[in-house]
Enzyme design. Structure first.
Site, PDB file in Angstrom:
ATOM      1  N   GLU A 242      37.755  42.977  42.321  1.00 37.83           N
ATOM      2  CA  GLU A 242      36.721  42.900  43.191  1.00 37.83           C
ATOM      3  C   GLU A 242      36.214  41.684  43.001  1.00 37.83           C
ATOM      4  OE1 GLU A 242      35.945  45.165  45.056  1.00 37.83           O
ATOM      5  OE2 GLU A 242      36.632  46.921  44.183  1.00 37.83           O
ATOM      6  N   CYS A 276      27.910  39.352  46.257  1.00 42.31           N
ATOM      7  CA  CYS A 276      29.002  38.958  46.705  1.00 42.31           C
ATOM      8  C   CYS A 276      29.188  39.325  48.173  1.00 42.31           C
ATOM      9  CB  CYS A 276      29.965  40.030  45.974  1.00 42.31           C
ATOM     10  SG  CYS A 276      29.779  41.786  46.011  1.00 42.31           S
TER      11      CYS A 276
END
Ligand code: NAD
Length: 523
Positions: A242, A276
């Site tokens: 990720e 993010c």
């Protein structure tokens, strides 16, 4: 051996990014300690897998109650170590974890159950097939500092409920929050060796990758993710990666400027832009461009920057000076190439060393670093576009593909555009909140990563899929076994025609040719 001793001797400091106060010094776990933790996890995991999903779900429910009871204390611990306002710690960390637990409590049993797999091929009709989901064994988790609780906790809960043991290596900047997670899980009844934390920096993380874990779930930067993928490839360790994002926001000409500008400001500055999924590139239709910029600039000037523990703070500090310097370098590069500052644009040294003003930039272009590299700070760069095609082209002109959002009063049009954007998630008329939707898969394409966290697909990452096949005629020799003889090829052609030939006549003739196949003598 010398290397291990060096690692074991290293210390890391947990620091409050708002004040610079050292909260605690911790010793980095060396390779030997990591190996010992993994060995303990290995010994305990078999029994953990055997207790069954229902018992593990009951422990998750207990964890959920314990977290709910300690929510304020944990939120403040997050703020002290990561800087974000307490309100954000509650919404983007505690709520996300409580709801991830809710999802697993409600669905894990059904999602992990054996699944019948009916066969369509006539040749294999006399078999019963099932999909069986087995825990990997030991899942290693390496996590970042920006969501120090919700990222490792959501991944951990999914790994645990599936029957895995977990060894977590948290970010060296937020070890104390990880230790809070450990206390909660152990207090809820998760055995000590089933969830362990090894604190340390990159070297400790590298030691975990080289230990005999069975799967690794990594969340962090693209640069580290690539290093990890290479190390994992050497031993074919399955990984979920990720990684970073450069998420675009598209504001179409029919969007509500007031709503979209509020979304841009929150989406760009939540957690001081260190998210993010934060808005890192904003594309606005030319007809709204000036009005949108003015609305953003006006709203940004009303944001209160300060210490996260002060309850009226909107934007906290950055995690450390290195991260702030990246932001500064991106803004300087943009200004040198012709960008315009509409709000912010510099540090706030009077508040502390890690504070940077929420910044709005106009007239940016794709040649600037701020539009190509992950900034991971409180900057909202805005570009004008003329057509939907141009907006999609600009959105896709990036090495990243984590998430995106489209703003329009016409949801159908928004959805059409969403389908053309290269990203793991596209939201129409919302931003960032997808991370809090426990059912939704979280993950990216292109350099943003491999695999998924959260929801059904995040749970699937925590299990090995086994296909279990039981023949229903155990005393019958299979028709495709040896003893082919002169006729078998012709019978097989008939069998193929029977199933796949064009037209019923040909299929019927095929069936007649195939008829003798069952009588064929087999070895
Ligand atoms: P980072 O890559 O510097 O560190 C992440 C973790 O990896 C830390 O625990 C670190 O100690 C460890 N690490 C560093 N080098 C290692 C090595 N060689 N081997 C093993 N482990 C190693 O990232 P960061 O600065 O902590 O986090 C910010 C980054 O994370 C940003 O790029 C952000 O976009 C990304 N991120 C992605 C998601 C997502 O879900 N896609 C979520 C949050 C953050």
């Amino acid at each position: 051996m010398a290397t291990d001793l060096q690692i074991a001797a290293r210390k890391i400091s947990s620091v409050n990014p708002a004040t610079g106060e050292v909260l605690r010094e911790l010793e980095c776990a060396g390779a030997d300690e990591v190996l010992a933790a993994v060995a303990r996890a290995r010994a305990a995991q078999v029994e953990w897998a055997e207790v069954g999903v229902r018992k593990r779900i009951a422990l998750l429910r207990e964890f959920q109650y314990k977290l709910q009871g300690k929510r304020s204390a944990i939120a403040e611990a997050i703020t002290r170590e990561a800087g974000k306002p307490v309100a954000e710690a509650l919404t983007t960390e505690i709520l996300v974890v409580l709801d991830a637990a809710r999802f697993l409590i409600d669905y894990a049993y059904h999602l992990l159950r054996d699944e019948p797999l009916p066969h369509g091929n006539l040749a294999t009709k006399l078999k019963s097939g099932r999909l069986v989901r087995e825990p990997y064994g030991i899942v290693g988790i390496i996590s970042p500092w920006n969501y120090p609780f919700s990222i490792p906790a959501t991944e951990t809960l999914a790994a645990l409920v599936a029957g895995n043991a977990v060894v977590l290596k948290p970010s060296e900047f937020t070890s104390l929050v990880a230790l809070e997670l450990k206390s909660l899980l152990h207090a809820a009844g998760v055995p000590r060796d089933i969830f362990q934390v090894v604190v340390g920096d990159g070297a400790t993380g590298a030691a975990l990758i080289h230990s005999p874990i069975d799967k690794l779930v990594f969340t962090g930067s693209v640069a580290t993710g690539k290093r990890i993928a290479m190390a994992a490839a050497e031993r074919l360790l399955p990984v979920v990666l990720e990684l970073g994002g450069k998420d675009p926001m598209l504001v179409l000409e029919d969007a509500d400027v007031d709503v979209a500008s509020s979304a841009a400001v929150w989406g760009a500055f939540v957690n001081a832009g260190q998210t993010c999924l934060s808005v890192e590139r904003c594309y606005v239709h030319r007809s709204l461009y000036e009005a949108f910029l003015n609305a953003c600039a006006e709203k940004v000037k009303r944001l209160r920057v300060g210490r996260g523990l002060d309850r009226d703070t909107d934007v906290g500090p950055m995690i450390h000076k290195r991260q702030l310097q990246i932001v500064e370098a991106h803004v300087e590069d943009a200004l040198a190439r012709g960008a315009r500052v509409l709000a912010g644009g510099s540090r706030l040294p009077q508040l502390g060393t890690n504070f940077y003003q929420p910044t709005v930039l106009a007239d940016v272009t794709h040649e600037m670093r701020i539009m190509r590299e992950e900034t991971f700070g409180p900057v909202l760069p805005v570009v004008a576009f003329d057509t939907d095609d141009e907006a999609v082209r600009l959105a896709n002109d990036s090495e990243f593909g984590l998430a995106a959002c489209v703003w329009t009063r016409d949801n159908a049009r928004g959805e059409r555009l969403a389908r053309r954007i290269q990203a793991g998630t596209v939201m129409v008329n919302d931003v960032v909140s997808c991370f809090g939707i426990s059912e939704a898969p979280h993950g990216g394409c292109k350099s943003s990563g491999i695999g998924r966290a959260h929801g059904r697909f995040g749970l699937e990452e925590m299990v090995r899929l086994k296909y279990l096949d039981v023949d229903l005629m155990p005393s019958m020799k299979k028709v495709w076994w040896y003893g082919y003889g002169a006729n078998f090829a012709q019978q097989m052609e008939g069998f193929l025609d029977m199933q796949f030939a064009r037209g019923w006549g040909a299929r019927l003739r095929g069936a007649l040719h195939a008829a003798g196949v069952m009588r064929r003598k087999r070895l």
